[in-house]
Scaffold this motif. Sequence first.
Motif, short mmCIF file in Angstrom:
data_model
loop_
_atom_site.label_atom_id
_atom_site.label_comp_id
_atom_site.label_asym_id
_atom_site.label_seq_id
_atom_site.Cartn_x
_atom_site.Cartn_y
_atom_site.Cartn_z
N VAL A 1 -55.43 9.41 5.19
CA VAL A 1 -54.39 8.57 4.59
C VAL A 1 -53.29 9.50 4.10
CG1 VAL A 1 -53.83 6.79 2.91
CG2 VAL A 1 -56.13 6.90 3.87
N SER A 2 -52.15 9.46 4.76
CA SER A 2 -51.02 10.33 4.41
C SER A 2 -49.76 9.49 4.36
CB SER A 2 -50.88 11.47 5.43
OG SER A 2 -51.97 12.37 5.33
N VAL A 3 -49.27 9.25 3.15
CA VAL A 3 -48.16 8.33 2.91
C VAL A 3 -46.92 9.14 2.53
CG1 VAL A 3 -47.37 6.30 1.64
CG2 VAL A 3 -49.82 6.64 2.04
N ARG A 4 -45.85 9.03 3.34
CA ARG A 4 -44.61 9.76 3.06
C ARG A 4 -43.74 8.91 2.13
NH1 ARG A 4 -42.65 11.18 8.14
NH2 ARG A 4 -43.43 13.31 7.95
N VAL A 5 -43.34 9.50 0.99
CA VAL A 5 -42.56 8.79 -0.02
C VAL A 5 -41.35 9.63 -0.41
CG1 VAL A 5 -42.55 7.80 -2.35
CG2 VAL A 5 -44.63 7.66 -0.94
N ARG A 6 -40.19 9.00 -0.44
CA ARG A 6 -39.00 9.66 -0.98
C ARG A 6 -38.80 9.16 -2.40
NH1 ARG A 6 -34.24 9.53 2.80
NH2 ARG A 6 -35.22 11.43 3.58
N VAL B 1 -64.00 6.34 6.50
CA VAL B 1 -63.05 6.07 5.43
C VAL B 1 -62.02 5.05 5.91
CG1 VAL B 1 -63.32 8.39 4.48
CG2 VAL B 1 -61.48 7.93 6.08
N PRO B 2 -61.50 4.22 5.01
CA PRO B 2 -60.43 3.28 5.39
C PRO B 2 -59.07 3.98 5.37
CG PRO B 2 -61.09 2.88 3.12
CD PRO B 2 -61.95 4.01 3.62
N ARG B 3 -58.36 3.91 6.47
CA ARG B 3 -56.99 4.43 6.53
C ARG B 3 -56.04 3.26 6.29
NH1 ARG B 3 -52.89 5.04 10.85
NH2 ARG B 3 -51.40 6.60 10.09
N THR B 4 -55.67 3.06 5.04
CA THR B 4 -54.80 1.96 4.67
C THR B 4 -53.37 2.25 5.10
OG1 THR B 4 -56.21 1.58 2.75
CG2 THR B 4 -54.05 0.50 2.76
N LEU B 5 -52.69 1.26 5.65
CA LEU B 5 -51.30 1.41 6.07
C LEU B 5 -50.39 0.85 4.98
CD1 LEU B 5 -51.69 0.35 9.81
CD2 LEU B 5 -51.63 2.66 8.85
N TRP B 6 -49.65 1.75 4.35
CA TRP B 6 -48.75 1.36 3.27
C TRP B 6 -47.48 0.76 3.85
CZ3 TRP B 6 -49.00 3.21 -2.18
CH2 TRP B 6 -50.30 3.56 -2.52
N ARG B 7 -46.95 -0.24 3.17
CA ARG B 7 -45.81 -1.00 3.68
C ARG B 7 -44.53 -0.17 3.61
NH1 ARG B 7 -45.28 -4.92 -0.05
NH2 ARG B 7 -47.17 -5.88 0.75
N LYS B 8 -43.87 0.00 4.74
CA LYS B 8 -42.61 0.74 4.78
C LYS B 8 -41.55 0.02 3.95
CE LYS B 8 -43.43 2.66 9.41
NZ LYS B 8 -42.92 2.76 10.80
N GLY B 9 -40.77 0.79 3.20
CA GLY B 9 -39.73 0.22 2.35
C GLY B 9 -40.24 -0.25 0.99
N GLN B 10 -41.55 -0.21 0.76
CA GLN B 10 -42.13 -0.66 -0.51
C GLN B 10 -41.78 0.30 -1.64
OE1 GLN B 10 -44.18 -3.39 -1.46
NE2 GLN B 10 -43.87 -2.51 -3.50
N ARG B 11 -41.30 -0.23 -2.74
CA ARG B 11 -41.09 0.59 -3.94
C ARG B 11 -42.43 0.87 -4.58
NH1 ARG B 11 -36.95 3.53 -5.18
NH2 ARG B 11 -36.82 2.89 -7.37
N ILE B 12 -42.63 2.13 -4.98
CA ILE B 12 -43.89 2.50 -5.60
C ILE B 12 -43.62 3.33 -6.85
CG2 ILE B 12 -45.03 2.56 -3.34
CD1 ILE B 12 -45.32 5.68 -3.91
N ASN C 1 -46.22 5.94 7.28
CA ASN C 1 -47.58 6.46 7.26
C ASN C 1 -47.66 7.57 8.31
OD1 ASN C 1 -49.14 4.30 5.52
ND2 ASN C 1 -47.80 3.16 6.90
N VAL C 2 -48.00 8.77 7.86
CA VAL C 2 -48.07 9.93 8.75
C VAL C 2 -49.38 9.91 9.51
CG1 VAL C 2 -48.07 12.45 8.83
CG2 VAL C 2 -46.61 11.25 7.18
N SER C 3 -49.33 10.12 10.82
CA SER C 3 -50.53 10.09 11.66
C SER C 3 -51.28 11.41 11.57
CB SER C 3 -50.14 9.82 13.12
OG SER C 3 -49.58 8.53 13.25
N VAL C 4 -52.60 11.30 11.31
CA VAL C 4 -53.48 12.47 11.24
C VAL C 4 -54.73 12.18 12.08
CG1 VAL C 4 -54.86 13.94 9.74
CG2 VAL C 4 -52.68 13.02 8.92
N PRO C 5 -54.98 12.91 13.19
CA PRO C 5 -54.06 13.82 13.86
C PRO C 5 -52.92 13.03 14.54
CG PRO C 5 -56.03 13.51 15.19
CD PRO C 5 -56.23 12.72 13.93
#
Length: 415
Positions: free
Chosen positions: A370-375, A324-335, A359-363
């Motif tokens: 792919v685990s993206v932390r968003v506030r 699977v592709p683990r895409t790295l989402w851009r930090k600070g990006q509005r979504i 991007n949260v590391s697994v493991p």
Amino acid sequence: MWWPGAVYEKSGREAHRKYTTQLTDKAKELNIQLDLRLQPIYSLVEAEAWLEKARTEQVDGLMLILMDRQQHSWPAAYKAVDTGIPTVIFSPLGTSFTTNTAPLAAKPGCVVYSAEQFHQALYGMKMLQAGAKIRHARCVVLKGDKRFDEKMDGLGITLRHIPAKTYIDVYQNMPVTDEVLAMAEDYMRRARRCIGATQQDVINGVKAYFVARRILQREKADAITMDCLGTLADKQISLPCIAWSRMNDEGIPAACEADYGAVASHIIVQYLFGRPGFQQDPVADTAHNAIIGAHCSSPTRLNGFNQPTEPFDLTHHHGNRDAVPRTLWRKGQRITSIDAGDWQKQTKMLISVGTVMENVSVPPNGGCVVSVRVRFDGDQNVLSFPGFHQLFFYGDYKQHLKEFCRLFRLQSQVV
């Protein structure tokens, strides 16, 4: 022209030409048929004749540009909305007071733009185009053992159910072609690194893309979803994680786990905003007051179908199988996050906007790769964040989605 607008002379003809040019150019860009009345509507009788023609021809939408505040102008707008045809109304500054716009401010079936610039009205054209495409969209659902069609309430998307075994049969009978090998090699070349996933894992995953594409061609369909784990959990056949990621990168809505709401969300996001979304499982993170969106099939062209990909790794699915592709989402990006609901039981779109934290590391953490932390904005308790399989996608489109829902008589809730 009624007060407070100035009397149009030369400026009125120039405005008429300007709007005509912009409408025509946008119609060409969107590849839609624009039946533009060449002469303005000068009376309510003419407005009623125009609307009757629209009803007879069963048009997909109406656009009405109000050039003044004559006695018939706003009554014509109200009549347009009452046809039940999705209606976009543009009121240049000087052609309305709030007393004119208030009756339509929250009325379903229309959006009103009162502005100096024309770009909002052009987005209105985009919404009308997207709504028409959505109503005519067909999605293959690989689930169960029966073949049948059903419509999604409210949106009109056709769900074409075909036996899940179809996918297995096509996969087993499809050879590994040079095209499959070339795409797999391209993935491995562009990946930052490969973690666990082997070259054969990537080839198997890419083959799944060509299997899905063939099924779509056979069914003359626009989108696809599958009961993937239910169908393939005990089979030596690749899960379609790379396939779904690739399809969403290419503007083909592909949803995981035969989730109809996710199908609708993918289609809406792609048709409206020209970019893919990431269907994910929401995980509460109380330490950061955030939501972690976790899944294994993130697209990579998050900025748009014709834009460069975001960096990605190739790794194993969290079930320690396939690639699977683990895409790295851009930090600070509005979504934006949307959940279109079931549409068989619920017809309310949940909308949220927020900012990517990391991007949260697994493991070492558990969960999907792919685990993206968003506030998210607002004060919603993350432990009870509503919805599931929401789509995350780049950009702040809260207002755009609210307008889309109002235009097409869909309920929405900002979370």
